[in-house]
Design a protein around this motif. Structure first.
Motif, short mmCIF file in Angstrom:
data_model
loop_
_atom_site.label_atom_id
_atom_site.label_comp_id
_atom_site.label_asym_id
_atom_site.label_seq_id
_atom_site.Cartn_x
_atom_site.Cartn_y
_atom_site.Cartn_z
N LEU A 1 204.92 -15.49 63.61
CA LEU A 1 203.84 -16.31 64.56
C LEU A 1 202.33 -15.37 64.71
N GLN A 2 202.69 -14.06 65.03
CA GLN A 2 201.71 -13.28 65.14
C GLN A 2 201.01 -13.20 63.73
N SER A 3 201.76 -13.09 62.65
CA SER A 3 200.97 -12.88 61.25
C SER A 3 200.21 -14.13 61.01
N ASP A 4 200.95 -15.28 61.32
CA ASP A 4 200.14 -16.50 60.90
C ASP A 4 198.71 -16.72 61.68
N ALA A 5 198.90 -16.36 63.01
CA ALA A 5 197.47 -16.32 63.77
C ALA A 5 196.66 -15.30 63.12
N ALA A 6 196.83 -14.06 62.57
CA ALA A 6 196.01 -13.23 61.78
C ALA A 6 195.59 -13.87 60.70
N ILE A 7 196.42 -14.44 59.81
CA ILE A 7 196.00 -14.79 58.50
C ILE A 7 195.09 -16.09 58.89
N SER A 8 195.36 -16.79 59.71
CA SER A 8 194.52 -17.94 60.05
C SER A 8 192.94 -17.61 60.56
N GLN A 9 192.98 -16.56 61.30
CA GLN A 9 191.76 -15.98 61.43
C GLN A 9 190.94 -15.41 60.55
N THR A 10 191.79 -14.78 59.43
CA THR A 10 191.25 -14.21 58.37
C THR A 10 190.62 -15.46 57.46
N TRP A 11 191.35 -16.50 57.34
CA TRP A 11 190.95 -17.59 56.62
C TRP A 11 189.32 -18.02 57.18
N LYS A 12 189.40 -17.97 58.32
CA LYS A 12 187.93 -18.50 58.92
C LYS A 12 186.83 -17.42 58.81
N ASN A 13 187.11 -16.20 58.70
CA ASN A 13 186.41 -15.22 58.42
C ASN A 13 185.92 -15.41 56.76
N ILE A 14 186.96 -15.55 55.88
CA ILE A 14 186.57 -15.82 54.59
C ILE A 14 185.63 -16.97 54.47
N LEU A 15 185.89 -18.10 54.88
CA LEU A 15 185.03 -19.23 54.73
C LEU A 15 183.63 -18.74 55.29
N SER A 16 183.49 -18.20 56.61
CA SER A 16 182.19 -17.84 57.15
C SER A 16 181.49 -16.84 56.10
N GLU A 17 181.88 -16.16 55.96
CA GLU A 17 181.44 -14.92 54.81
C GLU A 17 181.05 -15.41 53.42
N SER A 18 181.64 -16.16 52.93
CA SER A 18 181.43 -17.01 51.66
C SER A 18 180.32 -17.74 51.78
N ARG A 19 180.08 -18.50 52.81
CA ARG A 19 178.99 -19.37 52.95
C ARG A 19 177.97 -18.48 53.34
N ARG A 20 178.03 -17.47 53.95
CA ARG A 20 176.54 -16.51 54.30
C ARG A 20 176.39 -15.71 53.22
N GLU A 21 177.43 -15.40 52.23
CA GLU A 21 177.03 -14.48 51.24
C GLU A 21 176.67 -15.08 49.92
N GLY A 22 177.01 -16.23 49.93
CA GLY A 22 176.99 -17.07 48.55
C GLY A 22 177.90 -16.55 47.43
N ALA A 23 179.18 -16.31 48.15
CA ALA A 23 180.24 -15.69 46.97
C ALA A 23 180.32 -16.85 45.97
N SER A 24 181.04 -16.42 44.74
CA SER A 24 181.22 -17.30 43.49
C SER A 24 182.45 -17.75 43.71
#
Length: 206
Positions: free
Chosen positions: A95-118
């Motif tokens: 459960l702790q790992s799942d919460a951390a992964i979910s937060q990482t997924w949100k960060n990836i989406l946010s950074e990819s939109r901001r940085e324009g990742a391929s």
């Protein structure tokens, strides 16, 4: 005291017969055990009185036999508590790992939109930060066989199924992004939807 205790025992047994949910076997067993142990351990009230040793020996022997029979009938435990404690630790860790992964997924989406990742860069991040951790969690949850009698067994099964869905969804999404394959992306979304539904109360794995 003897007659008072005997009367109380009789009343208790009668109430046990009249009221549902009372275990009369415990009352009757306690009454008989008290008689045997009391008779075997009795002391004379007067110093010069001698109690017959043979009836006392028989009472002690009957008590010992009854105790051995009782111990021999104790059923084997359905599970070991240390296995349940281990299962609960596994659940908490996931459960702790799942919460951390979910937060990482949100960060990836946010950074990819901001940085324009391929798409290739986004797929690589998904594989590394989402797919690999869920793969590891799935393997950890599947590493030890689970006793179905454990109170946490169904939760472990559900989390294993959930981790597998998340892993497969992230892998399929990464492959779909790399190959620009809408079919794989749709498959990833379908798997993600199944995983999300498992979080709702009352949903169990098939």
């Amino acid at each position: 005291m003897f007659w008072g205790a005997s009367g109380f025992a009789v009343v208790t047994i009668v109430f046990g017969l009249m009221i549902p949910g009372i275990d009369n076997a415990a009352h009757i067993g306690g009454f008989l055990t008290g008689l045997l142990s009391g008779f075997g351990l009795a002391h004379a009230l007067e110093p010069d009185m001698l109690l017959p040793w043979r009836p006392r020996l028989l009472a002690g022997a009957a008590f010992a036999v009854a105790l051995l029979l009782l111990v021999s009938q104790i059923p084997a435990p359905a599970y070991r508590w240390r296995d349940e404690a281990f299962a609960r630790r596994e659940i908490q860790t996931f459960l702790q790992s799942d919460a951390a992964i979910s937060q990482t997924w949100k960060n990836i989406l946010s950074e990819s939109r901001r940085e324009g990742a391929s798409f290739d860069e986004l797929a690589g991040r998904i594989d590394t930060a989402i797919g690999d951790p869920y793969e590891k969690s799935f393997e950890q949850l599947s590493e030890h066989p689970v006793n179905p009698a454990l109170p946490s067994a169904s939760t472990l099964d559900m989390l294993r199924y959930y981790a597998g869905l998340r892993r497969d969804a992230s892998r399929s999404l990464a492959e779909g992004l790399r190959s620009n394959d809408p079919r794989k992306i749709r498959n990833a979304m379908a798997l993600e939807k199944k995983a999300s539904e498992l979080q709702r109360p009352g949903i169990a794995p098939p």
